[in-house]
Design an enzyme around this catalytic site. Structure first.
Site, PDB file in Angstrom:
ATOM      1  N   ASP A 142      -2.442  26.691  19.902  1.00 40.25           N
ATOM      2  CA  ASP A 142      -2.325  26.133  21.246  1.00 40.25           C
ATOM      3  C   ASP A 142      -1.589  27.153  22.115  1.00 40.25           C
ATOM      4  O   ASP A 142      -0.585  27.716  21.680  1.00 40.25           O
ATOM      5  CB  ASP A 142      -1.517  24.828  21.182  1.00 40.25           C
ATOM      6  N   ASP A 184      -3.744  25.033  27.031  1.00 40.74           N
ATOM      7  CA  ASP A 184      -3.231  23.742  27.471  1.00 40.74           C
ATOM      8  C   ASP A 184      -3.141  23.697  29.003  1.00 40.74           C
ATOM      9  O   ASP A 184      -2.778  24.694  29.638  1.00 40.74           O
ATOM     10  CB  ASP A 184      -1.821  23.585  26.881  1.00 40.74           C
ATOM     11  N   GLU A 223      -8.508  23.325  27.897  1.00 43.16           N
ATOM     12  CA  GLU A 223      -8.295  21.895  28.141  1.00 43.16           C
ATOM     13  C   GLU A 223      -8.704  21.639  29.587  1.00 43.16           C
ATOM     14  O   GLU A 223      -7.924  21.799  30.513  1.00 43.16           O
ATOM     15  CB  GLU A 223      -6.834  21.495  27.934  1.00 43.16           C
ATOM     16  N   HIS A 274      -5.097  14.023  20.850  1.00 41.68           N
ATOM     17  CA  HIS A 274      -3.767  13.434  20.679  1.00 41.68           C
ATOM     18  C   HIS A 274      -3.215  12.815  21.963  1.00 41.68           C
ATOM     19  O   HIS A 274      -2.067  12.376  21.974  1.00 41.68           O
ATOM     20  CB  HIS A 274      -2.812  14.521  20.173  1.00 41.68           C
ATOM     21  N   ASP A 275      -3.991  12.819  23.037  1.00 40.22           N
ATOM     22  CA  ASP A 275      -3.517  12.269  24.310  1.00 40.22           C
ATOM     23  C   ASP A 275      -4.213  10.971  24.701  1.00 40.22           C
ATOM     24  O   ASP A 275      -3.875  10.395  25.736  1.00 40.22           O
ATOM     25  CB  ASP A 275      -3.760  13.277  25.443  1.00 40.22           C
TER      26      ASP A 275
HETATM   27  C1  NOJ Z   1      -1.776  18.534  27.460  1.00 38.08           C
HETATM   28  C2  NOJ Z   1      -1.389  18.233  26.052  1.00 38.08           C
HETATM   29  O1  NOJ Z   1      -2.540  17.905  25.330  1.00 38.08           O
HETATM   30  C3  NOJ Z   1      -0.384  17.110  26.114  1.00 38.08           C
HETATM   31  O2  NOJ Z   1      -0.112  16.577  24.847  1.00 38.08           O
HETATM   32  C4  NOJ Z   1       0.863  17.654  26.763  1.00 38.08           C
HETATM   33  O3  NOJ Z   1       1.788  16.601  26.928  1.00 38.08           O
HETATM   34  C5  NOJ Z   1       0.548  18.240  28.139  1.00 38.08           C
HETATM   35  N1  NOJ Z   1      -0.630  19.052  28.143  1.00 38.08           N
HETATM   36  C6  NOJ Z   1       1.691  19.101  28.597  1.00 38.08           C
HETATM   37  O4  NOJ Z   1       1.741  20.281  27.838  1.00 38.08           O
END
Ligand code: NOJ
Length: 602
Positions: free
Chosen positions: A142, A249, A322, A385-386
């Site tokens: 990442d 990210d 992302e 994971h979000d």
């Molecule tokens: C995206 C990530 O997937 C998430 O888990 C994170 O909280 C935010 N970016 C900030 O880095």
């Protein structure tokens, strides 16, 4: 639950034919002519591995603990590589394992060139990369460039004085109407995706700093060339250790409006401001997301990755983005151009975040992925994971396993690369905390009860039916979901009809059947609102039909009469849902509720 999804959406605003023939040749093991003479399929497949890659996202904290501290570690991932190889994955993406105060569970990084001791050592990391390579699995790191931890030495320097050389590495601004007695108001109305103002007053140097995410995650200033150089150095550091690429990210939030103009407030149909889970008016993200400058940075990082060439680690390094974006046109831009390439694989959240089983919408977004991103490769995904897991976003509570089969079919039976999240392959279910005092993810505390945070999709991997699910010998950092008693790898491994075996079969098809590996996606029976059917077609290869029933009732489809021009003497079944029938003809495919059929036209 919908509110959580809404919040996530808000955070998120935080030569085709030639190529296909080429890809089909490679898949067949033939050599392909190039400007510099024939290149063997082996070498080409090293270079093109990502074009139909199966990528597995690991949340290291929750995958496998080996030292009994209740937190997963790198050695745990190494221990499970055989499982991943058997599943058929080409690459694993690790969410951040760098040293971090863990406010955002690793996305607040305090040192980009080391491993957090709770996950292991650099020697463990090197062993993981080497052991993975033996199994043809690449490790993708990442890369968090939007912000650092407030404990990173750059920020500690930056906040120490206004004339510190690192001051300009972050986004510092004066408050409005500051007096000796008060900081004044923040510079404008911008908000953090994680709730409340995006500006944090720093009393020592009497200015505000900007943070799109947690207060402990100050945004870097990408107008500063030194920040660019620092990240190029960080990428080189990990490339030298043999990583297979990076997942970038929050890439769309690198820049903000230099004039600091307020963002618009989103209103409902009666003209009233929409209030989000944190009690703030919802803003339109127009000045802090997808601003000018982002593409140039991606292009720069891609060029940097392309420079890396090592005999030790042959093959292509892949850059994944992302990329939560409002539409496919913006997604298409993330690939860059032939002269100025950007990501090989920006995430297609258009398909993956439809969040309802709507055939028409799936069809239309999949057609977009096929026709509106030039000759590029889509990266499909449905989970991470979000977001609440697939069960919560697509399940009906009755047929969840069958629905998960349907989703997996779209994921692996479509053209492109496929990304999935640990535990999807066994059907792990979202298990949010029941009480506020149990929440670990800080947004779940700020937003409770509307936003319960992301703990529910980060629970430990369910390896077996033991009380600790085979995850740890200690106390797990998040509780083991009760569903582990029935949803776990050990049980599913022995059940031919399990979701795990469905994943394995689909991945095997994706890797071994040429049209399935690289063939074009052509939608069939396009007026049907209940069944999604499509053809995988590669010149000179047997064609494959896929039909997936998106309803809880049995359906029959006729793929001959739908204007497809297809005729089949015989259909050879490649895969079908448990208990499904072998169709006598292409004109009569019977599907059970949420049933799937995949067959080769002969
Ligand atoms: C995206 C990530 O997937 C998430 O888990 C994170 O909280 C935010 N970016 C900030 O880095």
């Amino acid at each position: 639950m919908l509110s959580a999804i809404e919040t996530i959406k808000a955070r998120a605003r935080c030569a085709a034919a030639v190529l296909l023939i080429f890809a089909a040749l490679v898949a067949e093991g033939q050599s392909v002519p190039t400007k510099t003479g024939p290149v063997t399929a082996d070498r080409q497949s090293e270079q093109n591995w990502w074009r139909n890659a199966v990528i597995y996202e690991i949340y290291p904290r929750s995958f496998q603990d080996t030292n009994g501290d209740g937190i997963g570690d790198l050695n745990g991932i190494t221990e499970r590589l055989d499982y991943l190889q058997e599943l058929g994955v080409d690459a694993i993406w690790l969410t951040p394992v760098y040293p971090s105060p863990q406010v955002d569970f690793g996305y607040d990084i305090s040192d980009y060139r080391a491993i957090d001791p709770q996950y292991g050592t650099m020697a463990d990391f090197d062993r993981l990369v080497n052991e993975a390579a033996k199994r043809h699995i690449r490790v993708i790191m990442d890369m968090v460039m939007n912000h650092t931890s407030d404990q990173h030495k750059w920020f500690l320097e930056s906040r120490s004085s206004r004339d510190n050389p690192y001051r300009d590495w972050y986004v510092w601004r004066d408050g409005k109407g500051e007096t000796a007695a008060s900081p004044g108001a923040p510079p404008n109305n911008w908000q953090s995706y994680f709730g409340h103002s995006a500006w944090q007053w720093d009393p020592k140097t009497r200015q505000y700093y900007y943070h799109k995410f947690y207060i402990q995650q100050p945004d870097l200033n990408w107008h500063n060339p030194k920040v660019h150089e620092a990240f190029k150095g960080i990428m080189a550091f990990w490339l030298e250790r043999g990583v297979g690429g990076f997942r970038f990210d929050a890439i769309t939030t690198l820049f903000e409006d230099p004039q600091l103009r307020d963002e618009g407030v989103v209103k409902d149909k009666n003209g009233n401001p929409i209030i989000n889970a944190y009690g703030d008016p919802q803003l339109d993200d127009s000045r802090t997301n997808n601003q000018p400058g982002v593409h140039e940075v991606i292009e720069e990082m891609r060029a940097e990755a392309e420079k890396f060439d090592s005999n030790r680690f042959p093959g292509t390094r892949v850059l994944i983005g992302e990329t939560y974006l409002p539409n496919v046109d913006e997604l298409a831009k993330m690939y860059g151009t032939q002269e100025k390439p950007e990501f090989q694989l920006p995430m297609d959240t258009q398909v993956g975040m439809i969040n309802k089983l709507d055939v028409t919408e799936f069809r239309s977004k999949l057609i977009d992925a096929e026709t509106k991103i030039d000759s590029n490769i889509p990266l499909l995904l449905f989970d991470n994971h979000d977001n609440p897991r697939i069960d919560m976003r697509y399940g009906d509570g009755v047929h969840n396993k069958d629905i998960e089969r349907v989703i997996a079919t779209v994921l692996f039976a479509s053209r492109g690369a496929a990304l999935f999240y640990y535990g999807d392959e066994i059907g792990m279910v979202t298990t949010p905390p029941k009480r506020k005092q149990d929440v670990k993810d800080p947004i779940g505390i700020t937003g409770w009860p509307q936003e319960k945070g992301r703990d529910g999709e980060r629970t430990p991997m369910q390896w077996n039916a033991q009380p600790s699910a085979g995850f740890t010998t200690g106390k797990p950092w998040l509780p083991i979901p009760p569903s582990a008693a029935t949803i776990n790898v050990a049980d599913e491994q022995n059940n031919p009809d399990s979701l795990l075996n469905w994943y394995r079969s689909l991945i095997r098809l994706k890797k071994t059947v040429p049209a399935f590996a690289h063939g074009a996606n052509i939608m069939l029976d396009t007026e049907n609102t209940k069944v999604l059917s499509w053809l995988r077609q590669s010149p000179g290869m047997p064609q494959i039909v896929v039909s997936a029933n998106f309803t809880a009732e049995p359906q029959t489809v006729n793929l001959e009469s739908s204007g497809s021009g297809l005729k089949a003497e015989h259909l050879k079944t490649l895969l079908k849902s448990p208990g499904g029938a072998d169709p006598a003809a292409l004109g009569h495919i019977e599907l059970a509720p949420f049933g799937v059929y995949i067959g080769e036209i002969q």
